[in-house]
Design a protein around this motif. Structure first.
Motif, PDB file in Angstrom:
ATOM      1  N   LYS A  25       0.794  -0.816   0.201  1.00 43.40           N
ATOM      2  CA  LYS A  25       0.214  -0.089  -0.021  1.00 43.40           C
ATOM      3  C   LYS A  25       0.882   1.151  -0.077  1.00 43.40           C
ATOM      4  N   GLU A  26       0.302   2.058  -0.280  1.00 41.80           N
ATOM      5  CA  GLU A  26       0.920   3.640  -1.258  1.00 41.80           C
ATOM      6  C   GLU A  26       1.466   4.242  -0.220  1.00 41.80           C
ATOM      7  N   ASP A  27       0.377   4.455   1.552  1.00 47.71           N
ATOM      8  CA  ASP A  27       1.519   5.091   2.536  1.00 47.71           C
ATOM      9  C   ASP A  27       1.795   4.145   3.736  1.00 47.71           C
ATOM     10  N   LYS A  28       2.276   2.526   3.415  1.00 48.00           N
ATOM     11  CA  LYS A  28       3.133   1.837   3.910  1.00 48.00           C
ATOM     12  C   LYS A  28       4.232   2.124   3.479  1.00 48.00           C
ATOM     13  N   GLN A  29       4.076   1.825   1.687  1.00 47.19           N
ATOM     14  CA  GLN A  29       5.762   2.359   1.552  1.00 47.19           C
ATOM     15  C   GLN A  29       7.087   2.739   1.591  1.00 47.19           C
ATOM     16  N   PRO A  30       7.025   3.956   2.461  1.00 52.01           N
ATOM     17  CA  PRO A  30       7.646   4.822   2.851  1.00 52.01           C
ATOM     18  C   PRO A  30       8.385   3.899   4.481  1.00 52.01           C
ATOM     19  N   LEU A  31       7.270   3.620   5.405  1.00 49.95           N
ATOM     20  CA  LEU A  31       7.997   2.808   6.370  1.00 49.95           C
ATOM     21  C   LEU A  31       8.571   1.672   6.628  1.00 49.95           C
ATOM     22  N   LEU A  32       8.420   0.981   5.267  1.00 51.26           N
ATOM     23  CA  LEU A  32       8.705  -0.665   4.847  1.00 51.26           C
ATOM     24  C   LEU A  32       9.755  -0.556   3.978  1.00 51.26           C
ATOM     25  N   GLY A  33      11.050   0.317   4.274  1.00 48.69           N
ATOM     26  CA  GLY A  33      12.313   0.564   3.125  1.00 48.69           C
ATOM     27  C   GLY A  33      12.597  -0.862   2.780  1.00 48.69           C
ATOM     28  N   ALA A  34      12.973  -1.288   4.406  1.00 50.60           N
ATOM     29  CA  ALA A  34      13.974  -2.516   3.876  1.00 50.60           C
ATOM     30  C   ALA A  34      13.627  -3.856   2.793  1.00 50.60           C
ATOM     31  N   VAL A  35      12.284  -3.979   2.831  1.00 51.79           N
ATOM     32  CA  VAL A  35      10.818  -4.685   2.309  1.00 51.79           C
ATOM     33  C   VAL A  35      10.150  -4.430   1.231  1.00 51.79           C
ATOM     34  N   THR A  36      10.140  -2.921   0.930  1.00 47.29           N
ATOM     35  CA  THR A  36       9.279  -2.894  -0.026  1.00 47.29           C
ATOM     36  C   THR A  36      10.756  -2.553  -1.497  1.00 47.29           C
ATOM     37  N   HIS A  37      10.101  -3.771  -2.724  1.00 52.71           N
ATOM     38  CA  HIS A  37      11.451  -3.409  -4.362  1.00 52.71           C
ATOM     39  C   HIS A  37      10.742  -1.573  -4.749  1.00 52.71           C
ATOM     40  N   VAL A  38      11.866  -1.572  -5.613  1.00 50.41           N
ATOM     41  CA  VAL A  38      11.347  -0.124  -5.952  1.00 50.41           C
ATOM     42  C   VAL A  38      10.759   0.142  -6.965  1.00 50.41           C
ATOM     43  N   ASP A  39       9.526  -0.934  -7.363  1.00 49.32           N
ATOM     44  CA  ASP A  39       8.060  -0.991  -7.877  1.00 49.32           C
ATOM     45  C   ASP A  39       7.288  -0.838  -6.794  1.00 49.32           C
ATOM     46  N   GLY A  40       7.716  -1.294  -5.569  1.00 45.65           N
ATOM     47  CA  GLY A  40       6.238  -1.063  -4.931  1.00 45.65           C
ATOM     48  C   GLY A  40       6.072  -2.126  -4.482  1.00 45.65           C
ATOM     49  N   THR A  41       5.900  -3.575  -4.451  1.00 51.19           N
ATOM     50  CA  THR A  41       6.219  -4.459  -4.651  1.00 51.19           C
ATOM     51  C   THR A  41       6.873  -5.215  -3.427  1.00 51.19           C
ATOM     52  N   ALA A  42       5.995  -6.773  -3.278  1.00 46.93           N
ATOM     53  CA  ALA A  42       6.941  -7.545  -2.215  1.00 46.93           C
ATOM     54  C   ALA A  42       6.406  -8.423  -2.204  1.00 46.93           C
ATOM     55  N   ARG A  43       7.397 -10.188  -2.090  1.00 47.79           N
ATOM     56  CA  ARG A  43       7.013 -10.690  -1.901  1.00 47.79           C
ATOM     57  C   ARG A  43       6.923 -10.892  -0.560  1.00 47.79           C
ATOM     58  N   ILE A  44       5.415 -10.892  -0.062  1.00 44.64           N
ATOM     59  CA  ILE A  44       4.821 -11.803   0.740  1.00 44.64           C
ATOM     60  C   ILE A  44       5.315 -12.979   1.354  1.00 44.64           C
TER      61      ILE A  44
END
Length: 674
Positions: free
Chosen positions: A475-494
């Protein structure tokens, strides 16, 4: 009913032979034991023999499976081989003519092999051969929990001549709708292109991680010339086309710099793969009316592609078998045969993958750690989850080893490296301290399943998110919070974590949530860049000591490193690996000067080898598993190397996993008396 599924070759650790693999190369050996349709034990051989993607006989995994129930081959009702008998017979006959083998067919060879393991004269009629892609399909459909599904398998190639099947599965019945021939292999297509990027087979996931940094439009038109989409979900690949890229780009050598051009090609390749797979799935969903999809095969490990399938909304539910590569065929083959001979049993839906080796209890751990007390300090704590969470929140990076090891290629909270998911710099910190890998590659978040919808954009299509199989949008508002686990395109392999299936890992993340408000940890596999994921306690200690991880949490023990110098390592005992050899070669340099080369290598191609000084070579040659480095150096005498230099060479070989180093039990016993 007991069924043992086997994948891989049958060559022994000290042999270079390759018997069962397509084109003579076996890989991803594994063994899986199923009792009455339920998985009892499963492991890849690489976890135990410590060689990535090993194709050697799954000897240690077989022993693991048999030991789990305290049985022998005499108790096994069926043994499953994950390819057709006629293909393996051709290879065995080649061995008969060209390698002085006495076996005339595969059954003879296997009966002799099983006898060598535990003295059982196994009935050859109880050996069952199952088509490679049927094994893939069975692993997916039977573990999905679906009554009916469109089951799609996609990989590189098989001995049977196919790189994929499209199947309509209903109960235990499989109707093959189409087959993808090896010459149209999507797996081989992907590999043929990543060679231009300096990567090779088994590096596909690296290129998938590189793709979001590129612009797919840059090579889109060119890549479209490599494939043709045909009616009815069919397509055609021109595998030779990739050589054309030499004229339109600068190919990257392995280890060379990665340019924007390389990133753009990765993006275009990923887009092409997704386009072809969606072409297949769209047609067969419409043609069959299936609302549920199950997938396996190596290409199904492309979690970015899997995420696109979810967001497309073609299906109500999607299941990707987490060990989708060839090791998972040991699972699929065993499930297929178990259901074939006991068709009335209900299919078991996959709940977890914690089927491997189990660490010792606290008493056993204390004994193991005491042997290493020259190098580590340790203490038992009342609440390992609470203390670990506190230190992670303060910035520490942990090795976390609990319970039974995971089956498959991903650490899911029992053999993991863990860190705070918030600081973006943790990505580079962990890459530098542990992985020694490309800095662009993302790390995965483990999130409490209760909170997943608060942080990620959830597709309408349902899927199990417990296995790092799908890339989702953060989620866009969570991306700044999760800097270490958010990829450059805003995705994550959860990876979602359930209290029911992994209570201790759930408790750790919950403790971190209480401290930080974030129900997520950064999770990556516990290994360095030259070894598989750690399996045993000794593996974990070795990886801990040869990386810069801050702490190790194993069982209820908190482990820290002591300050040591090179002299401390001289008390270690070197041991040669059973699958290694010392090699001395005499040749000439370009100017005709005679030269002698000494090296240690593993019996698995030329990837795992290291040139070493003659003194180190001689010490390994004379090592007996009892004498320390100090004793061996004194015994040989006259070395041009100082003892600290000798220790340094052995530390490097240990870090490369080309030798074992263990504390001397005699020295430890003497220290205990003093």
């Amino acid at each position: 009913m007991l069924v043992l599924g086997l994948n891989g070759g049958i060559e022994l650790p000290h042999e270079d032979l390759k018997v069962f693999g397509y084109g003579g190369i076996a890989h991803d050996s594994a063994a899986v034991l199923i009792k009455d349709g339920v998985v009892i034990a499963a492991s890849e051989e690489e976890r135990l023999n410590r060689v990535k993607h090993t194709g050697k006989a799954p000897l240690q995994t077989i022993h693991l499976c048999l030991k789990r129930l305290g049985i022998t081959f005499a108790d096994i009702d069926k043994v499953v081989i994950t390819t057709r008998e006629q293909e393996t017979d051709l290879l065995v006959r080649d061995e008969f003519f060209y390698r002085d083998s006495m076996h005339r067919n595969t059954r003879e060879l296997l009966v002799d092999f099983f006898y060598q393991i535990d003295g059982t004269k196994y009935d050859p009629n109880n050996i069952v051969f199952v088509d490679h892609h049927i094994c893939h399909a069975a692993s997916a459909h039977f573990m999905s929990g679906f009554d009916r599904s469109l089951t799609v398998t996609i990989d590189g190639e098989s001995q049977e001549g196919y790189a994929g099947y499209i199947i309509s599965a209903e109960g235990t019945s499989f109707k093959i709708l189409d087959r993808i021939a090896n010459e149209n292999s999507l797996g081989s297509f992907y590999i043929s292109v990543i060679r231009m990027l300096g990567y090779h087979q088994h590096d596909e996931y690296k290129v998938m991680g590189l793709a979001p940094y590129g612009d797919p439009s840059k090579f889109r038109r060119m890549l479209k010339k490599a494939y043709v989409l045909l009616p009815e979900g069919k397509f055609k690949i021109n595998l030779a086309w990739s050589t054309v890229l030499f004229d339109f780009m600068t190919p990257r050598k392995k280890g060379g710099p990665i340019t924007q051009e390389h990133k753009d090609l990765a993006a275009s390749l990923q887009e092409a793969l997704e386009t072809i797979v969606m072409h297949i799935l769209t047609h067969y969903q419409q043609a069959t009316g299936h609302t549920k999809l199950s997938m396996a095969g190596g290409v199904a490990h492309n979690c970015s592609m899997n995420g696109k399938v979810l967001y497309a909304g073609l299906f109500d539910e999607v299941f990707v078998q987490p060990a989708a590569h060839d090791a998972g065929n040991a699972l699929g083959g065993a499930l297929y045969v178990s259901n074939k001979f006991e068709p009335n049993k209900s299919l078991e839906k996959l709940q977890h993958l914690y089927w491997g080796s189990e660490i010792e209890g606290n008493d056993g751990l204390a004994q193991i750690l005491k042997r290493w007390e020259r190098f580590v300090s340790f203490r038992k704590v009342d609440n390992i989850a609470e203390e670990t969470a506190k230190r992670i929140a303060e910035g520490a990076v942990f090795g976390w080893v609990q319970g039974r090891a995971e089956f498959g290629p991903r650490a899911l909270g029992n053999r993991s490296i863990l860190a705070d998911p918030r600081p973006a710099e943790n990505k580079s910190i962990i890459n530098e301290m542990v992985k020694k890998r490309e800095g662009y590659r993302p790390f995965a978040p483990s999130i409490l399943e209760e909170h997943v919808g608060d942080y990620y954009e959830m597709p309408q299509t349902k899927a199990p998110y417990s296995y790092m199989n799908f890339v989702l949008m953060t989620k866009e508002d969570k991306q700044p919070l999760l800097g270490a686990v958010t990829h450059v395109d805003g995705t994550a392999r959860i990876q979602t974590v359930s209290k029911e299936t992994n209570e201790r890992y759930w408790e750790l993340i919950e403790e971190f949530r209480k401290l930080t408000g974030v129900p997520i940890l950064l999770n990556t596999s516990f290994n360095n860049n030259v070894e598989p994921i750690v399996d045993s306690e000794e593996d974990a200690i070795a990886s801990f000591l040869t990386t810069n991880i801050h702490y190790l949490a194993i069982g209820d023990y908190m482990v820290d490193k002591k300050e040591v110098d090179k002299a401390d390592y001289l008390h270690m005992v070197p041991t040669r690996l059973v699958n290694s050899e010392l090699k001395k070669s005499i040749g000439y340099s370009a100017d005709g000067t005679k030269r002698t080369l000494h090296e240690v290598r593993l019996h698995f191609g030329d990837k795992y080898k290291k040139a070493i000084p003659e003194e180190v070579f001689l010490m390994l040659e004379h090592s007996d598993g009892q004498k320390s480095l100090d004793e061996l150096a004194d015994e040989l005498g006259g070395s041009a190397l100082t003892k600290p230099e000798i220790a340094e060479h052995f530390i490097e070989l240990w870090s490369l996993r080309l030798v074992h180093l263990r504390p001397s039990e005699r020295v430890a016993a003497l220290s205990a008396k003093l």
